[in-house]
Write a protein that holds these residues in place. Structure first.
Motif, PDB file in Angstrom:
ATOM      1  N   ASP A  50       0.780  -1.301  -0.106  1.00  0.00           N
ATOM      2  CA  ASP A  50       0.130   0.020  -0.058  1.00  0.00           C
ATOM      3  C   ASP A  50       0.847   1.171  -0.079  1.00  0.00           C
ATOM      4  N   PHE A  51       2.025   1.171   0.623  1.00  0.00           N
ATOM      5  CA  PHE A  51       2.968   2.242   0.782  1.00  0.00           C
ATOM      6  C   PHE A  51       3.407   2.869  -0.648  1.00  0.00           C
ATOM      7  N   LEU A  52       3.368   1.939  -1.642  1.00  0.00           N
ATOM      8  CA  LEU A  52       3.907   2.393  -3.063  1.00  0.00           C
ATOM      9  C   LEU A  52       2.831   2.882  -3.786  1.00  0.00           C
ATOM     10  N   GLN A  53       1.428   2.927  -3.447  1.00  0.00           N
ATOM     11  CA  GLN A  53       0.444   3.164  -4.259  1.00  0.00           C
ATOM     12  C   GLN A  53       0.053   4.599  -3.895  1.00  0.00           C
ATOM     13  N   GLY A  54      -0.587   5.236  -4.798  1.00  0.00           N
ATOM     14  CA  GLY A  54      -1.025   6.578  -4.474  1.00  0.00           C
ATOM     15  C   GLY A  54       0.190   7.565  -4.274  1.00  0.00           C
ATOM     16  N   ASN A  55       0.135   8.855  -3.852  1.00  0.00           N
ATOM     17  CA  ASN A  55       1.198   9.881  -3.556  1.00  0.00           C
ATOM     18  C   ASN A  55       1.751   9.597  -2.500  1.00  0.00           C
ATOM     19  N   LEU A  56       2.893   9.835  -2.093  1.00  0.00           N
ATOM     20  CA  LEU A  56       3.454   9.718  -0.827  1.00  0.00           C
ATOM     21  C   LEU A  56       3.685  10.918  -0.169  1.00  0.00           C
ATOM     22  N   ASP A  57       3.139  11.252   0.874  1.00  0.00           N
ATOM     23  CA  ASP A  57       3.452  12.196   1.674  1.00  0.00           C
ATOM     24  C   ASP A  57       4.170  12.038   3.031  1.00  0.00           C
ATOM     25  N   SER A  58       5.016  12.547   3.391  1.00  0.00           N
ATOM     26  CA  SER A  58       5.870  12.152   4.842  1.00  0.00           C
ATOM     27  C   SER A  58       4.832  12.481   6.063  1.00  0.00           C
ATOM     28  N   VAL A  59       4.017  13.573   5.702  1.00  0.00           N
ATOM     29  CA  VAL A  59       3.172  13.872   7.063  1.00  0.00           C
ATOM     30  C   VAL A  59       2.258  12.963   7.437  1.00  0.00           C
ATOM     31  N   ASN A  60       2.048  12.041   6.536  1.00  0.00           N
ATOM     32  CA  ASN A  60       1.058  10.914   6.730  1.00  0.00           C
ATOM     33  C   ASN A  60       1.556   9.608   7.558  1.00  0.00           C
ATOM     34  N   TYR A  61       2.881   9.788   7.756  1.00  0.00           N
ATOM     35  CA  TYR A  61       3.561   8.690   8.443  1.00  0.00           C
ATOM     36  C   TYR A  61       4.240   9.210   9.892  1.00  0.00           C
ATOM     37  N   ASN A  62       3.735   8.340  10.982  1.00  0.00           N
ATOM     38  CA  ASN A  62       4.219   8.844  12.268  1.00  0.00           C
ATOM     39  C   ASN A  62       6.043   8.475  12.241  1.00  0.00           C
TER      40      ASN A  62
ATOM     41  N   VAL B 144      13.473   6.515  -0.100  1.00  0.00           N
ATOM     42  CA  VAL B 144      12.904   7.048  -1.089  1.00  0.00           C
ATOM     43  C   VAL B 144      13.469   8.301  -1.760  1.00  0.00           C
ATOM     44  N   GLN B 145      14.148   8.369  -2.867  1.00  0.00           N
ATOM     45  CA  GLN B 145      14.651   9.534  -3.695  1.00  0.00           C
ATOM     46  C   GLN B 145      14.027   9.535  -5.008  1.00  0.00           C
ATOM     47  N   GLY B 146      13.226  10.593  -4.918  1.00  0.00           N
ATOM     48  CA  GLY B 146      12.234  10.765  -6.214  1.00  0.00           C
ATOM     49  C   GLY B 146      11.410   9.869  -6.564  1.00  0.00           C
ATOM     50  N   ASN B 147      11.166   9.132  -7.747  1.00  0.00           N
ATOM     51  CA  ASN B 147      10.407   7.959  -8.145  1.00  0.00           C
ATOM     52  C   ASN B 147      10.981   6.776  -7.844  1.00  0.00           C
TER      53      ASN B 147
ATOM     54  N   ASP C 184      18.352  -4.145  -1.591  1.00  0.00           N
ATOM     55  CA  ASP C 184      17.936  -5.721  -1.914  1.00  0.00           C
ATOM     56  C   ASP C 184      16.672  -5.508  -3.118  1.00  0.00           C
ATOM     57  N   ALA C 185      16.276  -4.416  -2.970  1.00  0.00           N
ATOM     58  CA  ALA C 185      15.029  -4.336  -4.201  1.00  0.00           C
ATOM     59  C   ALA C 185      14.958  -2.812  -4.490  1.00  0.00           C
ATOM     60  N   ILE C 186      14.701  -2.518  -5.715  1.00  0.00           N
ATOM     61  CA  ILE C 186      14.246  -1.201  -6.055  1.00  0.00           C
ATOM     62  C   ILE C 186      13.218  -1.035  -6.910  1.00  0.00           C
ATOM     63  N   TYR C 187      12.166   0.135  -6.701  1.00  0.00           N
ATOM     64  CA  TYR C 187      11.006  -0.132  -7.352  1.00  0.00           C
ATOM     65  C   TYR C 187      11.003   1.475  -7.908  1.00  0.00           C
ATOM     66  N   ASN C 188      10.903   1.392  -9.143  1.00  0.00           N
ATOM     67  CA  ASN C 188      10.790   2.683 -10.007  1.00  0.00           C
ATOM     68  C   ASN C 188       9.263   3.027 -10.214  1.00  0.00           C
ATOM     69  N   LYS C 189       8.771   3.868  -9.511  1.00  0.00           N
ATOM     70  CA  LYS C 189       7.278   4.152  -9.557  1.00  0.00           C
ATOM     71  C   LYS C 189       6.980   4.731 -10.822  1.00  0.00           C
ATOM     72  N   GLU C 190       7.948   5.377 -11.401  1.00  0.00           N
ATOM     73  CA  GLU C 190       7.491   6.144 -12.763  1.00  0.00           C
ATOM     74  C   GLU C 190       7.331   4.965 -13.722  1.00  0.00           C
ATOM     75  N   THR C 191       8.218   3.994 -13.819  1.00  0.00           N
ATOM     76  CA  THR C 191       7.945   2.829 -14.909  1.00  0.00           C
ATOM     77  C   THR C 191       7.330   1.653 -14.411  1.00  0.00           C
ATOM     78  N   ASP C 192       6.899   1.684 -13.015  1.00  0.00           N
ATOM     79  CA  ASP C 192       6.076   0.616 -12.444  1.00  0.00           C
ATOM     80  C   ASP C 192       6.765  -0.893 -12.429  1.00  0.00           C
ATOM     81  N   THR C 193       8.165  -0.540 -12.286  1.00  0.00           N
ATOM     82  CA  THR C 193       9.112  -1.976 -12.340  1.00  0.00           C
ATOM     83  C   THR C 193       9.767  -2.054 -11.027  1.00  0.00           C
ATOM     84  N   LEU C 194       9.668  -3.371 -10.505  1.00  0.00           N
ATOM     85  CA  LEU C 194      10.546  -3.810  -9.466  1.00  0.00           C
ATOM     86  C   LEU C 194      11.739  -4.537 -10.120  1.00  0.00           C
TER      87      LEU C 194
END
Length: 270
Positions: A63-75, A91-94, A133-143
């Motif tokens: 779920d963390f990878l879906q939608g827009n990520l906003d740090s204020v929503n995380y404790n 998290v560095q950009g996408n 160990d794993a890299i997710y590119n949100k722009e291309t939707d590729t793990l």
């Protein structure tokens, strides 16, 4: 641009904010993300990566990878929970860099900073690997990942991409009419590597017509590793079974020069 490290705490469902920094944690200027579509029959070189495209459409997506990520929503994570991290995500950009955390990444020895030359005794640190160990590119939707065993600790269920056949599935395979299995060779004699092959070839065989199946049996027989009589391969050992499974996967080939018969230990579709 701010970069963030988030963390997953064991036995808790939430993702927590750990650090915000202006520093680049992973160097991305020369990072080249190209991968080979994941297939357990494909072995990659040290410098290569597996990839799963359209990752958001899989059942493994967080779920963390879906939608827009906003740090204020995380404790903000507590000091106590820092000791219970199962993985961190930078998290560095996408780009989302995941690292599994285990006891080897916690350093609680006495240490001193070269810059400050101050002895530290009660400030344990967590180390970050130079490559995730794993890299997710949100722009291309590729793990991207190197080892499924590590990636599946983050994305639960990914081990099903390379699962072993169950006892029932193994027994059903051994009962195929193109096999003549020795009575002393039972389901319990089938090793894990062959069970993994069975899980793969079951789908392969289901997509073949009767003519294609016969062509596969003839092809396998050409390499003469297992006795083939009356349309059946005689299976007396786990090694016999392995050669038949290799045949179904079409791993055998003959070199154009020299005519050497060989088996491919890795397959990449081109």
């Amino acid at each position: 641009m701010a970069n963030y490290i988030y963390g997953k705490v064991k036995r808790k469902q939430n993702i927590f904010r750990v650090i915000e920094t202006e520093s680049e944690i992973y160097e991305t200027a020369d990072l080249v993300l190209t991968g080979v579509d994941y297939n357990p029959a494909t072995l990659i070189e040290d410098e290569e990566l597996y990839q799963i495209t359209n990752f958001s459409g899989t059942e493994f997506i967080l779920d963390f990878l879906q939608g827009n990520l906003d740090s204020v929503n995380y404790n903000q994570i507590t000091n106590e929970d820092l000791k219970k991290l199962s993985f961190i995500c930078t998290v560095q950009g996408n780009l989302y860099f995941f690292q599994v955390i285990n006891s080897s990444f916690f350093i609680s020895k006495k240490w001193f900073s070269i810059d400050e030359l101050t002895l530290e005794t009660n400030r344990p640190i967590i180390t970050i690997n130079p490559f995730a160990d794993a890299i997710y590119n949100k722009e291309t939707d590729t793990l991207y990942f190197k080892k499924l065993a590590s990636a599946q600790k983050i994305f639960k269920g990914m081990d099903q991409l390379y699962r072993a056949a169950t006892d029932a599935e193994t027994q059903n395979f051994l009962e195929n009419d193109f096999l003549e299995v020795d009575e002393n060779f039972q389901t319990g004699n089938v090793t894990i590597p062959n069970r993994k092959r069975i899980a793969l070839v079951n789908e392969t065989l289901s997509n073949f017509s009767d003519d294609e199946k016969q062509a596969i049996y003839n092809y396998t027989n050409q390499y003469g590793q297992v006795t083939y009589e009356n349309g059946k391969f005689k299976i007396e050992s786990d090694n016999d079974l392995k050669f038949v499974l290799w045949g179904i996967e079409q791993r055998f080939y003959t070199t154009p020069i020299g005519g050497d018969k060989r088996v491919a230990n890795s397959i990449i579709n081109i």
